[in-house]
Design an enzyme around this catalytic site. Structure first.
Site, mmCIF file in Angstrom:
data_model
loop_
_atom_site.group_PDB
_atom_site.id
_atom_site.type_symbol
_atom_site.label_atom_id
_atom_site.label_comp_id
_atom_site.label_asym_id
_atom_site.label_seq_id
_atom_site.Cartn_x
_atom_site.Cartn_y
_atom_site.Cartn_z
ATOM 1 C CB SER A 187 -2.688 1.290 -3.074
ATOM 2 O OG SER A 187 -3.238 2.022 -4.160
ATOM 3 C CE1 TYR A 200 -7.255 1.608 0.183
ATOM 4 C CE2 TYR A 200 -6.202 2.847 -1.587
ATOM 5 C CZ TYR A 200 -6.588 1.638 -1.036
ATOM 6 O OH TYR A 200 -6.304 0.462 -1.693
#
Length: 327
Positions: A187, A200
């Protein structure tokens, strides 16, 4: 005085060279077909089968379609059989390729012996580790996550353990054949500390470092291992944001990212996301981590969710603030 003049001249020259190199690298990104060409039969040369985790929707589904369009048979993996069966039918109807469905929940323990049995004896040339989850759809501080202990376990199982175990299953065959491609979806927020998404973003840092380490270890075996770190892609995890210059559709993002398979061990997958990544790295961390930025991010996401229609299933998920977004 002459020494100081020499120092600043040398410093200025170093800065010019540094940014000159970055400009050259960026210019290559503008013309991927010229600088990072892939032979017409590149993917089928790697192997007969591609394996895509989290393939029921979003980026995973788009990778499965794209690889089937390149002539590969595809194994699609996720936890929802009904959705996977529909994706398999769509791929077969559109491409004529063989599709194998493997239903599994990567947030759980001890699922990989069955996965290994399902993949046994397949000539796997491409692995896309796409499956991932958010601990909470609405950003929140670490200790405010609902059912924190369970969330930690599920997050590590899904975002960290799965990528390692899938590589352990599939990489030996690639090494024996001397060819293969592994794409691990990270990400863009792994590029800097990201408050309110701490768990995350940290899991995605693992994805990048693991990928870069594997590439260094196995590149001389003819294997490409690449971490792909997108920013905005219109998926369930991103709340299905409208597409624009920065928020791409899964199909457009995957089509772009596959053009950069030879561009290095980490890419952002598109020109606009590459530029955004560079810009964000220029912002001081004190600004990115400021309380005002955290509050603004929280309010922005919450307001976005409240301003649009949310299907009943998602309402239930949001009530517990624990999305298992296995894309």
């Amino acid at each position: 005085m002459d020494l100081m003049e020499l120092f600043f001249t040398s410093l200025g020259a170093a800065v010019v060279v540094y940014y000159g190199v970055k400009l050259l690298l960026f210019s290559k990104m503008l013309y991927p077909k010229k600088w990072f060409p892939l032979p017409k039969c590149f993917f089928t040369f790697m192997g007969e089968w591609a394996v895509v985790t989290g393939a029921s929707e979003g980026i995973g589904r788009a990778y499965a379609f794209a690889l089937a369009e390149q002539g590969m048979n595809v194994v699609i993996m996720s936890r929802t059989k009904v959705t996977l069966d529909q994706v398999a039918k769509d791929i077969r109807d559109a491409t004529g390729q063989t599709v194998k469905v493997v239903v599994t929940d990567f947030t759980k323990e001890n699922v990989f012996s069955e996965v290994e049995d399902q993949l046994k004896d397949l000539n796997i040339g491409v692995l896309v580790n796409n499956v991932g989850m958010l601990p909470s759809f609405i950003p929140c501080k670490f200790l405010e996550s609902t059912e924190l202990d369970q969330t930690i376990t599920r997050m590590i199982n899904c975002n960290v353990k799965t990528i390692v175990r899938m590589c352990k299953i599939i990489l030996p065959g690639m090494v024996n054949r001397g060819k293969g491609v592994i794409v691990n979806i990270s990400s863009g927020i792994a590029s800097f500390p990201c408050p309110l998404y701490s768990l995350y973003s940290a899991s995605k840092v693992f994805v990048e470092r693991f990928s870069q380490g594997l590439q260094a270890e196995y590149k001389d075996k003819g294997i490409i291992v690449q971490a792909v770190a997108p920013f905005g892609v219109s998926t369930r995890m991103a709340g299905f944001q409208p597409t624009n210059m920065l928020t791409l559709s899964p199909e457009d993002f995957v089509k772009s990212s596959l053009q950069y398979l030879r561009a290095g061990d980490k890419i952002h997958g598109s020109i606009c996301h590459t530029v955004l990544g560079w810009l964000l790295q220029c912002i001081p961390l004190k600004i990115l981590c400021a309380d005002s930025m955290q509050n603004g991010l929280h309010d922005y996401v919450k307001n976005k969710l409240q301003s649009k229609y949310t299907p009943p299933h998602e309402v239930q998920v949001l009530k517990v603030q624990h999305i298992n977004n296995l894309e």
